[in-house]
Design an enzyme around this catalytic site. Sequence first.
Site, PDB file in Angstrom:
ATOM      1  N   LEU A 152      16.241  16.660  -7.718  1.00 38.63           N
ATOM      2  CA  LEU A 152      16.991  17.792  -8.289  1.00 38.63           C
ATOM      3  C   LEU A 152      17.107  17.598  -9.800  1.00 38.63           C
ATOM      4  O   LEU A 152      18.179  17.324 -10.323  1.00 38.63           O
ATOM      5  CB  LEU A 152      18.373  17.913  -7.640  1.00 38.63           C
ATOM      6  CG  LEU A 152      19.043  19.270  -7.865  1.00 38.63           C
ATOM      7  CD1 LEU A 152      18.439  20.318  -6.940  1.00 38.63           C
ATOM      8  CD2 LEU A 152      20.544  19.199  -7.647  1.00 38.63           C
ATOM      9  N   ARG A 154      15.475  19.329 -13.670  1.00 29.87           N
ATOM     10  CA  ARG A 154      15.572  20.653 -14.303  1.00 29.87           C
ATOM     11  C   ARG A 154      14.905  21.714 -13.437  1.00 29.87           C
ATOM     12  O   ARG A 154      15.448  22.805 -13.254  1.00 29.87           O
ATOM     13  CB  ARG A 154      14.863  20.634 -15.651  1.00 29.87           C
ATOM     14  CG  ARG A 154      15.290  19.521 -16.576  1.00 29.87           C
ATOM     15  CD  ARG A 154      14.244  19.454 -17.670  1.00 29.87           C
ATOM     16  NE  ARG A 154      14.231  18.226 -18.418  1.00 29.87           N
ATOM     17  CZ  ARG A 154      14.699  18.099 -19.646  1.00 29.87           C
ATOM     18  NH1 ARG A 154      15.247  19.103 -20.263  1.00 29.87           N
ATOM     19  NH2 ARG A 154      14.613  16.947 -20.267  1.00 29.87           N
ATOM     20  N   ILE A 155      13.709  21.424 -12.893  1.00 33.38           N
ATOM     21  CA  ILE A 155      12.991  22.414 -12.088  1.00 33.38           C
ATOM     22  C   ILE A 155      13.670  22.553 -10.726  1.00 33.38           C
ATOM     23  O   ILE A 155      13.861  23.666 -10.231  1.00 33.38           O
ATOM     24  CB  ILE A 155      11.504  22.019 -11.948  1.00 33.38           C
ATOM     25  CG1 ILE A 155      10.815  22.115 -13.319  1.00 33.38           C
ATOM     26  CG2 ILE A 155      10.796  22.898 -10.923  1.00 33.38           C
ATOM     27  CD1 ILE A 155       9.414  21.535 -13.370  1.00 33.38           C
ATOM     28  N   ARG A 231       3.675  16.460  -8.364  1.00 33.33           N
ATOM     29  CA  ARG A 231       2.424  15.736  -8.587  1.00 33.33           C
ATOM     30  C   ARG A 231       1.851  15.361  -7.228  1.00 33.33           C
ATOM     31  O   ARG A 231       2.598  14.954  -6.332  1.00 33.33           O
ATOM     32  CB  ARG A 231       2.664  14.458  -9.401  1.00 33.33           C
ATOM     33  CG  ARG A 231       2.840  14.691 -10.886  1.00 33.33           C
ATOM     34  CD  ARG A 231       1.549  15.174 -11.553  1.00 33.33           C
ATOM     35  NE  ARG A 231       1.720  15.405 -12.969  1.00 33.33           N
ATOM     36  CZ  ARG A 231       2.012  16.585 -13.528  1.00 33.33           C
ATOM     37  NH1 ARG A 231       2.163  17.651 -12.772  1.00 33.33           N
ATOM     38  NH2 ARG A 231       2.141  16.704 -14.832  1.00 33.33           N
ATOM     39  N   ASP A 255       0.426  22.958  -4.789  1.00 29.62           N
ATOM     40  CA  ASP A 255      -0.132  23.333  -6.092  1.00 29.62           C
ATOM     41  C   ASP A 255      -0.792  22.125  -6.753  1.00 29.62           C
ATOM     42  O   ASP A 255      -1.466  22.265  -7.762  1.00 29.62           O
ATOM     43  CB  ASP A 255       0.992  23.876  -6.995  1.00 29.62           C
ATOM     44  CG  ASP A 255       0.458  24.451  -8.310  1.00 29.62           C
ATOM     45  OD1 ASP A 255      -0.540  25.201  -8.257  1.00 29.62           O
ATOM     46  OD2 ASP A 255       1.023  24.159  -9.379  1.00 29.62           O
ATOM     47  N   GLU A 260      -7.068  15.671  -8.701  1.00 34.65           N
ATOM     48  CA  GLU A 260      -7.437  17.008  -9.196  1.00 34.65           C
ATOM     49  C   GLU A 260      -8.629  16.943 -10.150  1.00 34.65           C
ATOM     50  O   GLU A 260      -8.726  15.999 -10.930  1.00 34.65           O
ATOM     51  CB  GLU A 260      -6.230  17.626  -9.914  1.00 34.65           C
ATOM     52  CG  GLU A 260      -5.083  17.878  -8.962  1.00 34.65           C
ATOM     53  CD  GLU A 260      -3.813  18.356  -9.671  1.00 34.65           C
ATOM     54  OE1 GLU A 260      -3.870  18.700 -10.872  1.00 34.65           O
ATOM     55  OE2 GLU A 260      -2.772  18.382  -9.017  1.00 34.65           O
ATOM     56  N   HIS A 278      -3.306  24.160  -9.074  1.00 29.93           N
ATOM     57  CA  HIS A 278      -2.364  23.675 -10.107  1.00 29.93           C
ATOM     58  C   HIS A 278      -2.116  24.761 -11.174  1.00 29.93           C
ATOM     59  O   HIS A 278      -2.515  24.600 -12.338  1.00 29.93           O
ATOM     60  CB  HIS A 278      -2.881  22.383 -10.758  1.00 29.93           C
ATOM     61  CG  HIS A 278      -1.795  21.629 -11.487  1.00 29.93           C
ATOM     62  ND1 HIS A 278      -1.790  20.267 -11.635  1.00 29.93           N
ATOM     63  CD2 HIS A 278      -0.660  22.060 -12.118  1.00 29.93           C
ATOM     64  CE1 HIS A 278      -0.717  19.896 -12.327  1.00 29.93           C
ATOM     65  NE2 HIS A 278      -0.014  20.982 -12.626  1.00 29.93           N
TER      66      HIS A 278
END
Length: 312
Positions: A152, A154-155, A231, A255, A260, A278
């Site tokens: 938990l 900022r995002i 991530r 995502d 990647e 992503h």
Amino acid sequence: MTRPRILQIGKLLPATEQALAAQYDVHLLAGEADPKAYLAREGANFVGVATSAGVGIDGATIAALPNLKVISSFGVGFDKVDVAAARARGIPVGYTPDVLNDCVADTAFGLVIDAGRRFTDSDRYLRRGDWLKGPYPLATRISGKKLGIVGLGRIGRVIARRASGFDMEVRYHNRRPVEGVEGYEATLEGLARWADFLIVAAAGGAESRHLISREILAALGPKGFLVNIARGTVVDEEALIEALENKTIAGAGLDVYEDEPRVPARLIACQNAVLLPHLASGTHETRQAMGDLVMENLRSFFATGQVAVAVP
Ligand code: 8YV
């Protein structure tokens, strides 16, 4: 006055590249056939680096830049920036948090809805002509369900705000409770057992590697959905593929991936997974704001000796 020389490690937004080139003497390392040889020859000429979360900068590159004074990175993640090596030399590292919170939270919710209601899969169903043979199977309700947030920050907080609009009950797991925020689950396993939807919003890096393990996926169970906008390394991807193949979880919305842009063929074959390339922060507005902050961090450093927003 000569313009400060900036080494740009990889490609950036065209608008950011233009802004950089207008202010600084910029050289693109990715354009070199032999970057190592170039750094050995020219490394001493650069005082600044512009990079991105996806590309980062490793310790060897920092070491090859003996006069480096500042790093400005495009993105909120800094797991690919060797912050310890920069810190050891007193080099401030600027990054771009907060300006992307809304778009990343929107994407997290898009994945919750898509994984649960199976919009992407039902779109494929219609395009294949299968609707002509019969209705699409029933899916999973979103509103009123239990949402677990792993990390938990900022995002994560913006995701929690979005959840209230769907009348969802929210709980979270962090290393420690966030002051003034109810719903703390002391263990990740407890959170996974409780949640209908588990969203990963924790920072990447060695500490969080494979936090979402086989055991956590087992706790999420056959009715649970996993969403990852953080991530790829936070999730044990092999264990996730097995869970999706064996339906020991209901589905996933992703995502981000471990390697990647390579996504394992077995994951691509899982029809119960929604797979995005992503793109969570990938809107014109947010990427522009991120690029502006990359510029602002450099401007601030050359004016005051401090970047505007430094990595914690
Ligand atoms: C970036 C991201 O756009 O901010 C981050 O950490 O992962 C994305 O928002 C992308 O990685 C840029 O390199």
